[in-house]
Design a protein around this motif. Structure first.
Motif, PDB file in Angstrom:
ATOM      1  N   ASN A 126      41.983 -18.560  11.033  1.00  0.00           N
ATOM      2  CA  ASN A 126      40.913 -19.406  10.485  1.00  0.00           C
ATOM      3  C   ASN A 126      40.801 -19.297   8.968  1.00  0.00           C
ATOM      4  O   ASN A 126      39.711 -19.208   8.413  1.00  0.00           O
ATOM      5  N   GLY A 127      41.942 -19.301   8.280  1.00  0.00           N
ATOM      6  CA  GLY A 127      41.954 -19.292   6.819  1.00  0.00           C
ATOM      7  C   GLY A 127      41.543 -17.985   6.182  1.00  0.00           C
ATOM      8  O   GLY A 127      41.161 -17.956   5.013  1.00  0.00           O
ATOM      9  N   GLN A 128      41.655 -16.884   6.926  1.00  0.00           N
ATOM     10  CA  GLN A 128      41.342 -15.563   6.373  1.00  0.00           C
ATOM     11  C   GLN A 128      42.375 -14.558   6.861  1.00  0.00           C
ATOM     12  O   GLN A 128      42.874 -14.661   7.980  1.00  0.00           O
ATOM     13  N   TYR A 129      42.658 -13.576   6.003  1.00  0.00           N
ATOM     14  CA  TYR A 129      43.533 -12.482   6.419  1.00  0.00           C
ATOM     15  C   TYR A 129      42.709 -11.538   7.288  1.00  0.00           C
ATOM     16  O   TYR A 129      41.586 -11.177   6.932  1.00  0.00           O
ATOM     17  N   THR A 130      43.262 -11.132   8.419  1.00  0.00           N
ATOM     18  CA  THR A 130      42.520 -10.267   9.328  1.00  0.00           C
ATOM     19  C   THR A 130      42.981  -8.815   9.271  1.00  0.00           C
ATOM     20  O   THR A 130      42.328  -7.947   9.833  1.00  0.00           O
ATOM     21  N   THR A 131      44.096  -8.566   8.601  1.00  0.00           N
ATOM     22  CA  THR A 131      44.610  -7.205   8.472  1.00  0.00           C
ATOM     23  C   THR A 131      44.752  -6.858   7.002  1.00  0.00           C
ATOM     24  O   THR A 131      45.258  -7.661   6.219  1.00  0.00           O
ATOM     25  N   GLU A 132      44.280  -5.668   6.638  1.00  0.00           N
ATOM     26  CA  GLU A 132      44.478  -5.148   5.285  1.00  0.00           C
ATOM     27  C   GLU A 132      45.037  -3.742   5.398  1.00  0.00           C
ATOM     28  O   GLU A 132      44.465  -2.888   6.075  1.00  0.00           O
ATOM     29  N   LEU A 133      46.171  -3.518   4.763  1.00  0.00           N
ATOM     30  CA  LEU A 133      46.772  -2.191   4.691  1.00  0.00           C
ATOM     31  C   LEU A 133      46.617  -1.690   3.262  1.00  0.00           C
ATOM     32  O   LEU A 133      46.806  -2.441   2.311  1.00  0.00           O
ATOM     33  N   VAL A 134      46.277  -0.418   3.100  1.00  0.00           N
ATOM     34  CA  VAL A 134      46.195   0.199   1.780  1.00  0.00           C
ATOM     35  C   VAL A 134      47.196   1.342   1.771  1.00  0.00           C
ATOM     36  O   VAL A 134      47.091   2.278   2.561  1.00  0.00           O
ATOM     37  N   LEU A 135      48.185   1.228   0.886  1.00  0.00           N
ATOM     38  CA  LEU A 135      49.295   2.183   0.865  1.00  0.00           C
ATOM     39  C   LEU A 135      49.433   2.838  -0.500  1.00  0.00           C
ATOM     40  O   LEU A 135      49.278   2.179  -1.538  1.00  0.00           O
ATOM     41  N   THR A 136      49.756   4.131  -0.490  1.00  0.00           N
ATOM     42  CA  THR A 136      50.059   4.846  -1.736  1.00  0.00           C
ATOM     43  C   THR A 136      51.415   5.544  -1.662  1.00  0.00           C
ATOM     44  O   THR A 136      51.911   6.024  -2.669  1.00  0.00           O
ATOM     45  N   THR A 137      51.992   5.612  -0.465  1.00  0.00           N
ATOM     46  CA  THR A 137      53.310   6.230  -0.269  1.00  0.00           C
ATOM     47  C   THR A 137      54.033   5.484   0.843  1.00  0.00           C
ATOM     48  O   THR A 137      53.465   4.611   1.486  1.00  0.00           O
ATOM     49  N   GLY A 138      55.273   5.881   1.064  1.00  0.00           N
ATOM     50  CA  GLY A 138      56.030   5.324   2.178  1.00  0.00           C
ATOM     51  C   GLY A 138      56.742   4.037   1.826  1.00  0.00           C
ATOM     52  O   GLY A 138      57.023   3.752   0.659  1.00  0.00           O
ATOM     53  N   THR A 139      57.027   3.261   2.870  1.00  0.00           N
ATOM     54  CA  THR A 139      57.698   1.976   2.693  1.00  0.00           C
ATOM     55  C   THR A 139      56.924   0.904   3.445  1.00  0.00           C
ATOM     56  O   THR A 139      56.147   1.197   4.347  1.00  0.00           O
ATOM     57  N   ILE A 140      57.180  -0.326   3.060  1.00  0.00           N
ATOM     58  CA  ILE A 140      56.572  -1.485   3.711  1.00  0.00           C
ATOM     59  C   ILE A 140      57.639  -2.563   3.808  1.00  0.00           C
ATOM     60  O   ILE A 140      58.492  -2.684   2.920  1.00  0.00           O
ATOM     61  N   ALA A 141      57.600  -3.315   4.871  1.00  0.00           N
ATOM     62  CA  ALA A 141      58.485  -4.474   5.020  1.00  0.00           C
ATOM     63  C   ALA A 141      57.596  -5.705   5.140  1.00  0.00           C
ATOM     64  O   ALA A 141      56.534  -5.654   5.759  1.00  0.00           O
ATOM     65  N   SER A 142      58.025  -6.792   4.549  1.00  0.00           N
ATOM     66  CA  SER A 142      57.260  -8.030   4.664  1.00  0.00           C
ATOM     67  C   SER A 142      57.393  -8.572   6.080  1.00  0.00           C
ATOM     68  O   SER A 142      58.340  -8.246   6.796  1.00  0.00           O
ATOM     69  N   LEU A 143      56.468  -9.410   6.471  1.00  0.00           N
ATOM     70  CA  LEU A 143      56.541 -10.047   7.780  1.00  0.00           C
ATOM     71  C   LEU A 143      57.786 -10.927   7.890  1.00  0.00           C
ATOM     72  O   LEU A 143      58.418 -10.996   8.940  1.00  0.00           O
ATOM     73  N   ALA A 144      58.144 -11.587   6.790  1.00  0.00           N
ATOM     74  CA  ALA A 144      59.274 -12.515   6.803  1.00  0.00           C
ATOM     75  C   ALA A 144      60.625 -11.807   6.878  1.00  0.00           C
ATOM     76  O   ALA A 144      61.585 -12.356   7.411  1.00  0.00           O
ATOM     77  N   PHE A 145      60.694 -10.590   6.353  1.00  0.00           N
ATOM     78  CA  PHE A 145      61.960  -9.848   6.299  1.00  0.00           C
ATOM     79  C   PHE A 145      61.744  -8.412   6.771  1.00  0.00           C
ATOM     80  O   PHE A 145      61.777  -7.471   5.965  1.00  0.00           O
ATOM     81  N   PRO A 146      61.540  -8.235   8.064  1.00  0.00           N
ATOM     82  CA  PRO A 146      61.260  -6.889   8.577  1.00  0.00           C
ATOM     83  C   PRO A 146      62.433  -5.922   8.424  1.00  0.00           C
ATOM     84  O   PRO A 146      62.244  -4.709   8.537  1.00  0.00           O
ATOM     85  N   ASP A 147      63.611  -6.436   8.117  1.00  0.00           N
ATOM     86  CA  ASP A 147      64.785  -5.588   7.937  1.00  0.00           C
ATOM     87  C   ASP A 147      64.901  -5.019   6.525  1.00  0.00           C
ATOM     88  O   ASP A 147      65.803  -4.224   6.258  1.00  0.00           O
ATOM     89  N   VAL A 148      63.998  -5.394   5.609  1.00  0.00           N
ATOM     90  CA  VAL A 148      64.067  -4.919   4.228  1.00  0.00           C
ATOM     91  C   VAL A 148      62.843  -4.052   3.938  1.00  0.00           C
ATOM     92  O   VAL A 148      61.715  -4.533   3.926  1.00  0.00           O
ATOM     93  N   SER A 149      63.085  -2.757   3.715  1.00  0.00           N
ATOM     94  CA  SER A 149      62.000  -1.826   3.394  1.00  0.00           C
ATOM     95  C   SER A 149      61.820  -1.748   1.884  1.00  0.00           C
ATOM     96  O   SER A 149      62.795  -1.590   1.144  1.00  0.00           O
ATOM     97  N   VAL A 150      60.572  -1.819   1.461  1.00  0.00           N
ATOM     98  CA  VAL A 150      60.235  -1.716   0.042  1.00  0.00           C
ATOM     99  C   VAL A 150      59.488  -0.401  -0.161  1.00  0.00           C
ATOM    100  O   VAL A 150      58.504  -0.119   0.533  1.00  0.00           O
ATOM    101  N   GLU A 151      59.947   0.405  -1.094  1.00  0.00           N
ATOM    102  CA  GLU A 151      59.281   1.672  -1.396  1.00  0.00           C
ATOM    103  C   GLU A 151      57.982   1.400  -2.142  1.00  0.00           C
ATOM    104  O   GLU A 151      57.959   0.649  -3.110  1.00  0.00           O
ATOM    105  N   VAL A 152      56.911   2.027  -1.695  1.00  0.00           N
ATOM    106  CA  VAL A 152      55.589   1.789  -2.269  1.00  0.00           C
ATOM    107  C   VAL A 152      55.400   2.509  -3.601  1.00  0.00           C
ATOM    108  O   VAL A 152      54.902   1.918  -4.565  1.00  0.00           O
ATOM    109  N   GLU A 153      55.776   3.773  -3.693  1.00  0.00           N
ATOM    110  CA  GLU A 153      55.475   4.560  -4.888  1.00  0.00           C
ATOM    111  C   GLU A 153      56.018   3.955  -6.180  1.00  0.00           C
ATOM    112  O   GLU A 153      55.289   3.871  -7.168  1.00  0.00           O
ATOM    113  N   PRO A 154      57.261   3.504  -6.233  1.00  0.00           N
ATOM    114  CA  PRO A 154      57.715   2.881  -7.478  1.00  0.00           C
ATOM    115  C   PRO A 154      56.973   1.572  -7.770  1.00  0.00           C
ATOM    116  O   PRO A 154      56.721   1.238  -8.928  1.00  0.00           O
TER     117      PRO A 154
END
Length: 187
Positions: free
Chosen positions: A151-179
């Motif tokens: 309904n035009g709103q984001y329902t999930t919010e993640l707050v990260l300071t370490t680790g890796t994250i992958a976008s929804l569109a490219f789950p095979d690509v991990s992005v390092e958070v700290e840098p």
């Protein structure tokens, strides 16, 4: 006495830009309002550039990475996100800036504009149907990831300071958070 503000449409805004009315001033259109963009300080420019280069390398020809270039949204908005990860449509972008259906996700780096990025811009991106929105807070080093539209709103919010994250569109690509947030050597 009442005050009435003038609301710009995308079409009028484009005509004004073509006519040179804004003299190449850094502005963006948000919900029909012209917003003058703050100059970037050095950390903002550095991390924005480094992250864009990293994503270009990580995602390759599957995407086009646009740095501080406009995207055209249906809610009389044409923001210029720090990074827009879009479909590689080539010369289609000679005819128009990316539309929501062309956009995988957008990233804003915030130093002086955090309240706008977490408020007005987040709402504009969600209402336009951008599937994912990342905000890098450079003052309190953290990455905020907004996902899962409903309904035009984001329902999930993640707050990260370490680790890796992958976008929804490219789950095979991990992005390092700290840098990304400025806590270690960039990529």
């Amino acid at each position: 006495m009442s005050v009435t503000t003038y609301k710009w449409t995308i079409e009028r805004y484009h005509r004004a830009v073509e006519a040179g009315i804004f003299n190449d001033q850094p502005i963006e259109l948000l919900h029909g309002d012209l917003i003058f963009m703050s100059p970037e300080r050095e950390p903002h420019a550095y991390y924005n550039t480094e992250a864009a280069d990293y994503l270009r390398h990580a995602l390759g020809a599957r995407v086009k990475i646009r740095d501080a270039k406009p995207i055209t949204l249906p809610n009389d908005s044409e923001p210029a996100p720090d990074i827009a990860i879009v479909k590689p449509l080539g010369e289609v972008y000679l005819e128009h800036h990316p539309y929501p259906e062309d956009i995988f996700w957008v990233i804003e780096f915030s130093q002086a504009t955090l309240s706008k990025d977490l408020g007005q811009k987040k709402d504009i991106y969600a209402q336009a149907g951008i599937p994912e929105y990342w905000v890098v807070n450079l003052k309190t080093p953290q990455l905020r990831v907004f996902r899962d539209l409903k309904n035009g709103q984001y329902t999930t919010e993640l707050v990260l300071t370490t680790g890796t994250i992958a976008s929804l569109a490219f789950p095979d690509v991990s992005v390092e958070v700290e840098p990304l947030i400025g806590r270690s050597k960039i990529f």
